[in-house]
Design a protein around this motif. Structure first.
Motif, PDB file in Angstrom:
ATOM      1  N   ASP A 147      -8.751  10.842  -9.502  1.00 53.38           N
ATOM      2  CA  ASP A 147      -7.909  11.659 -10.361  1.00 53.38           C
ATOM      3  C   ASP A 147      -7.932  11.041 -11.748  1.00 53.38           C
ATOM      4  O   ASP A 147      -8.585  10.027 -11.990  1.00 53.38           O
ATOM      5  N   GLU A 148      -7.227  11.645 -12.683  1.00 52.55           N
ATOM      6  CA  GLU A 148      -7.282  11.185 -14.069  1.00 52.55           C
ATOM      7  C   GLU A 148      -6.631   9.825 -14.279  1.00 52.55           C
ATOM      8  O   GLU A 148      -6.823   9.197 -15.314  1.00 52.55           O
ATOM      9  N   TYR A 149      -5.845   9.349 -13.311  1.00 50.39           N
ATOM     10  CA  TYR A 149      -5.110   8.099 -13.491  1.00 50.39           C
ATOM     11  C   TYR A 149      -5.801   6.897 -12.870  1.00 50.39           C
ATOM     12  O   TYR A 149      -5.477   5.758 -13.196  1.00 50.39           O
ATOM     13  N   THR A 150      -6.725   7.117 -11.935  1.00 47.67           N
ATOM     14  CA  THR A 150      -7.288   5.993 -11.188  1.00 47.67           C
ATOM     15  C   THR A 150      -8.778   5.798 -11.422  1.00 47.67           C
ATOM     16  O   THR A 150      -9.400   4.999 -10.728  1.00 47.67           O
ATOM     17  N   ASP A 151      -9.364   6.518 -12.361  1.00 47.59           N
ATOM     18  CA  ASP A 151     -10.793   6.374 -12.675  1.00 47.59           C
ATOM     19  C   ASP A 151     -11.669   6.562 -11.448  1.00 47.59           C
ATOM     20  O   ASP A 151     -12.702   5.912 -11.296  1.00 47.59           O
ATOM     21  N   GLY A 152     -11.249   7.438 -10.556  1.00 46.62           N
ATOM     22  CA  GLY A 152     -12.053   7.731  -9.378  1.00 46.62           C
ATOM     23  C   GLY A 152     -11.879   6.769  -8.231  1.00 46.62           C
ATOM     24  O   GLY A 152     -12.496   6.952  -7.185  1.00 46.62           O
ATOM     25  N   SER A 153     -11.085   5.743  -8.377  1.00 48.01           N
ATOM     26  CA  SER A 153     -10.872   4.773  -7.308  1.00 48.01           C
ATOM     27  C   SER A 153      -9.941   5.347  -6.237  1.00 48.01           C
ATOM     28  O   SER A 153      -9.144   6.242  -6.487  1.00 48.01           O
ATOM     29  N   ALA A 154     -10.056   4.790  -5.038  1.00 51.41           N
ATOM     30  CA  ALA A 154      -9.193   5.229  -3.949  1.00 51.41           C
ATOM     31  C   ALA A 154      -7.797   4.649  -4.116  1.00 51.41           C
ATOM     32  O   ALA A 154      -7.613   3.548  -4.626  1.00 51.41           O
ATOM     33  N   TYR A 155      -6.805   5.417  -3.710  1.00 51.60           N
ATOM     34  CA  TYR A 155      -5.443   4.931  -3.706  1.00 51.60           C
ATOM     35  C   TYR A 155      -4.700   5.626  -2.577  1.00 51.60           C
ATOM     36  O   TYR A 155      -5.097   6.715  -2.126  1.00 51.60           O
ATOM     37  N   GLY A 156      -3.644   4.999  -2.091  1.00 51.75           N
ATOM     38  CA  GLY A 156      -2.929   5.536  -0.947  1.00 51.75           C
ATOM     39  C   GLY A 156      -1.451   5.690  -1.218  1.00 51.75           C
ATOM     40  O   GLY A 156      -0.909   5.157  -2.191  1.00 51.75           O
ATOM     41  N   ALA A 157      -0.798   6.421  -0.337  1.00 55.60           N
ATOM     42  CA  ALA A 157       0.649   6.602  -0.434  1.00 55.60           C
ATOM     43  C   ALA A 157       1.205   6.870   0.957  1.00 55.60           C
ATOM     44  O   ALA A 157       0.491   7.363   1.839  1.00 55.60           O
ATOM     45  N   VAL A 158       2.458   6.517   1.132  1.00 57.49           N
ATOM     46  CA  VAL A 158       3.164   6.869   2.357  1.00 57.49           C
ATOM     47  C   VAL A 158       4.496   7.464   1.947  1.00 57.49           C
ATOM     48  O   VAL A 158       5.101   7.047   0.954  1.00 57.49           O
ATOM     49  N   PHE A 159       4.921   8.470   2.685  1.00 56.01           N
ATOM     50  CA  PHE A 159       6.130   9.198   2.326  1.00 56.01           C
ATOM     51  C   PHE A 159       6.940   9.475   3.579  1.00 56.01           C
ATOM     52  O   PHE A 159       6.389   9.882   4.604  1.00 56.01           O
ATOM     53  N   PHE A 160       8.256   9.254   3.498  1.00 60.69           N
ATOM     54  CA  PHE A 160       9.125   9.616   4.618  1.00 60.69           C
ATOM     55  C   PHE A 160      10.546   9.820   4.117  1.00 60.69           C
ATOM     56  O   PHE A 160      10.896   9.444   2.992  1.00 60.69           O
ATOM     57  N   ALA A 161      11.355  10.446   4.941  1.00 60.69           N
ATOM     58  CA  ALA A 161      12.764  10.669   4.632  1.00 60.69           C
ATOM     59  C   ALA A 161      13.613  10.058   5.729  1.00 60.69           C
ATOM     60  O   ALA A 161      13.196   9.985   6.888  1.00 60.69           O
ATOM     61  N   THR A 162      14.788   9.588   5.358  1.00 60.72           N
ATOM     62  CA  THR A 162      15.749   9.098   6.339  1.00 60.72           C
ATOM     63  C   THR A 162      17.140   9.445   5.839  1.00 60.72           C
ATOM     64  O   THR A 162      17.534   9.044   4.748  1.00 60.72           O
ATOM     65  N   VAL A 163      17.853  10.241   6.594  1.00 63.61           N
ATOM     66  CA  VAL A 163      19.168  10.777   6.239  1.00 63.61           C
ATOM     67  C   VAL A 163      19.083  11.419   4.849  1.00 63.61           C
ATOM     68  O   VAL A 163      18.328  12.366   4.671  1.00 63.61           O
ATOM     69  N   ASN A 164      19.800  10.912   3.846  1.00 60.51           N
ATOM     70  CA  ASN A 164      19.804  11.532   2.511  1.00 60.51           C
ATOM     71  C   ASN A 164      18.972  10.737   1.503  1.00 60.51           C
ATOM     72  O   ASN A 164      19.268  10.711   0.316  1.00 60.51           O
ATOM     73  N   VAL A 165      17.899  10.105   1.993  1.00 62.19           N
ATOM     74  CA  VAL A 165      17.031   9.295   1.138  1.00 62.19           C
ATOM     75  C   VAL A 165      15.578   9.657   1.415  1.00 62.19           C
ATOM     76  O   VAL A 165      15.200   9.909   2.566  1.00 62.19           O
ATOM     77  N   THR A 166      14.770   9.710   0.360  1.00 67.70           N
ATOM     78  CA  THR A 166      13.316   9.812   0.537  1.00 67.70           C
ATOM     79  C   THR A 166      12.679   8.538  -0.008  1.00 67.70           C
ATOM     80  O   THR A 166      13.166   7.958  -0.975  1.00 67.70           O
ATOM     81  N   VAL A 167      11.603   8.115   0.620  1.00 71.29           N
ATOM     82  CA  VAL A 167      10.906   6.902   0.222  1.00 71.29           C
ATOM     83  C   VAL A 167       9.429   7.225   0.002  1.00 71.29           C
ATOM     84  O   VAL A 167       8.785   7.848   0.856  1.00 71.29           O
ATOM     85  N   THR A 168       8.908   6.813  -1.150  1.00 65.18           N
ATOM     86  CA  THR A 168       7.482   6.946  -1.453  1.00 65.18           C
ATOM     87  C   THR A 168       6.929   5.568  -1.781  1.00 65.18           C
ATOM     88  O   THR A 168       7.483   4.861  -2.620  1.00 65.18           O
ATOM     89  N   VAL A 169       5.879   5.187  -1.108  1.00 64.78           N
ATOM     90  CA  VAL A 169       5.191   3.922  -1.384  1.00 64.78           C
ATOM     91  C   VAL A 169       3.774   4.249  -1.819  1.00 64.78           C
ATOM     92  O   VAL A 169       3.029   4.907  -1.088  1.00 64.78           O
ATOM     93  N   SER A 170       3.388   3.833  -3.015  1.00 66.66           N
ATOM     94  CA  SER A 170       2.010   4.009  -3.463  1.00 66.66           C
ATOM     95  C   SER A 170       1.302   2.657  -3.411  1.00 66.66           C
ATOM     96  O   SER A 170       1.903   1.616  -3.641  1.00 66.66           O
ATOM     97  N   TYR A 171       0.017   2.713  -3.114  1.00 69.46           N
ATOM     98  CA  TYR A 171      -0.748   1.483  -2.892  1.00 69.46           C
ATOM     99  C   TYR A 171      -2.145   1.641  -3.471  1.00 69.46           C
ATOM    100  O   TYR A 171      -2.850   2.611  -3.180  1.00 69.46           O
ATOM    101  N   THR A 172      -2.542   0.694  -4.320  1.00 70.28           N
ATOM    102  CA  THR A 172      -3.878   0.677  -4.904  1.00 70.28           C
ATOM    103  C   THR A 172      -4.656  -0.503  -4.328  1.00 70.28           C
ATOM    104  O   THR A 172      -4.374  -1.660  -4.674  1.00 70.28           O
ATOM    105  N   PRO A 173      -5.616  -0.260  -3.433  1.00 68.17           N
ATOM    106  CA  PRO A 173      -6.350  -1.367  -2.806  1.00 68.17           C
ATOM    107  C   PRO A 173      -7.101  -2.237  -3.792  1.00 68.17           C
ATOM    108  O   PRO A 173      -7.289  -3.432  -3.558  1.00 68.17           O
ATOM    109  N   GLY A 174      -7.570  -1.673  -4.900  1.00 70.90           N
ATOM    110  CA  GLY A 174      -8.336  -2.467  -5.855  1.00 70.90           C
ATOM    111  C   GLY A 174      -9.729  -2.773  -5.331  1.00 70.90           C
ATOM    112  O   GLY A 174     -10.316  -2.001  -4.569  1.00 70.90           O
ATOM    113  N   ASP A 175     -10.251  -3.945  -5.692  1.00 69.12           N
ATOM    114  CA  ASP A 175     -11.614  -4.323  -5.303  1.00 69.12           C
ATOM    115  C   ASP A 175     -11.617  -5.377  -4.201  1.00 69.12           C
ATOM    116  O   ASP A 175     -12.431  -6.294  -4.191  1.00 69.12           O
TER     117      ASP A 175
END
Length: 205
Positions: A147-175
Motif C-alpha cells: 500500500d502507499e504507506y509500506t512501500d510494498g512490504s508485508a504488514y499484519g494486523a489483528v482485531f478483536f472486540a471484548t465487551v465495550n472495547v475494540t483492540v487493533t494490533v498492527s505489526y510490521t515484520p521488517g527484514d
C-alpha cells in the motif's frame, strides 16, 4: 425504564463481562513480560497514552459512541514494529452501541470467511493470508502486502472486540525473515496476551 435496564443486563451478559469504564496506561497494558520477544523490537518499553473525546482536536473520535482511545507503540526510537490501539465505547446507554458494534464485527468476519476483503476492493492491497483468533469476540489476524504507506512490504494486523472495547494490533515484520505463518502466529499469541492484561488492568463499570 425497567425494560431498558433489563436489556442492558442481557447485552453485558452476552458480552461475557462487565463493561470497561477506564483503560489502563500503556505501561500497565503492555509491561515487559507482555511485549518481551516482539520480533524486530529493539526495546520492550511501550510508549503512548489515552485520548478522550474532549481532547480529540483532530476529530479521530467522530465515530458515534466512542469515548476515547489508547494508542501504544513498542519498538526502538526510529521504528515501532508493534502498535496497539484500544478504543473505549459508550457503556451507559443500555448496551445499544455495543450491540451494534458486535453485529458489525460479526458481519465483517463472515465476509472474510467468504473471501471478501474490503481492503482489496478499496485499496491497492493484497491479502496474503488470514485466520480467526481466539482473543475476544469475532477476532482475526490478517497479513497484507503493498500500500502507499509500506512501500510494498508485508504488514499484519489483528482485531478483536471484548465487551465495550475494540483492540487493533498492527505489526510490521521488517527484514527479519519472518514468514507469513510466523507473523500470524505472533499476532494471534500477542492478541491473547493483550486481552488478558486488559482484563486484569482495566477498570470495570
Amino acid at each position: 425504564m425497567l425494560l431498558a435496564a433489563s436489556f442492558g443486563v442481557v447485552v453485558w451478559n452476552v458480552a461475557e463481562g462487565r463493561p470497561y469504564a477506564e483503560l489502563p496506561s500503556c505501561g500497565r497494558l503492555l509491561p515487559a513480560e507482555v511485549v518481551d520477544g516482539v520480533p524486530g523490537s529493539a526495546s520492550s518499553r511501550a510508549e503512548g497514552g489515552f485520548t478522550s473525546t474532549e481532547d480529540d482536536e483532530l476529530g479521530h473520535l467522530a465515530e458515534e459512541g466512542v469515548l476515547g482511545f489508547l494508542s501504544c507503540s513498542v519498538g526502538g526510537v526510529d521504528a515501532h514494529p508493534v502498535h496497539v490501539i484500544v478504543s473505549l465505547y459508550e457503556y451507559e446507554d443500555g448496551g445499544e452501541v455495543v450491540e451494534e458494534l458486535h453485529g458489525e464485527l460479526e458481519d465483517e468476519l463472515r465476509n472474510r470467511e467468504e473471501g471478501h476483503h474490503e481492503e482489496e476492493r478499496e485499496e491497492e492491497t493484497t491479502v496474503l493470508d488470514w485466520r480467526p483468533v481466539s482473543a475476544g469476540d469475532n477476532g482475526y489476524a490478517i497479513l497484507f502486502e503493498g500500500d502507499e504507506y509500506t512501500d510494498g512490504s508485508a504488514y499484519g494486523a489483528v482485531f478483536f472486540a471484548t465487551v465495550n472495547v475494540t483492540v487493533t494490533v498492527s505489526y510490521t515484520p521488517g527484514d527479519d525473515g519472518v514468514g507469513d505463518a510466523e507473523a500470524l502466529d505472533f499476532l494471534a499469541d500477542f492478541a491473547g496476551r493483550v486481552e488478558r492484561q486488559l482484563s486484569r488492568e482495566g477498570e470495570r463499570a
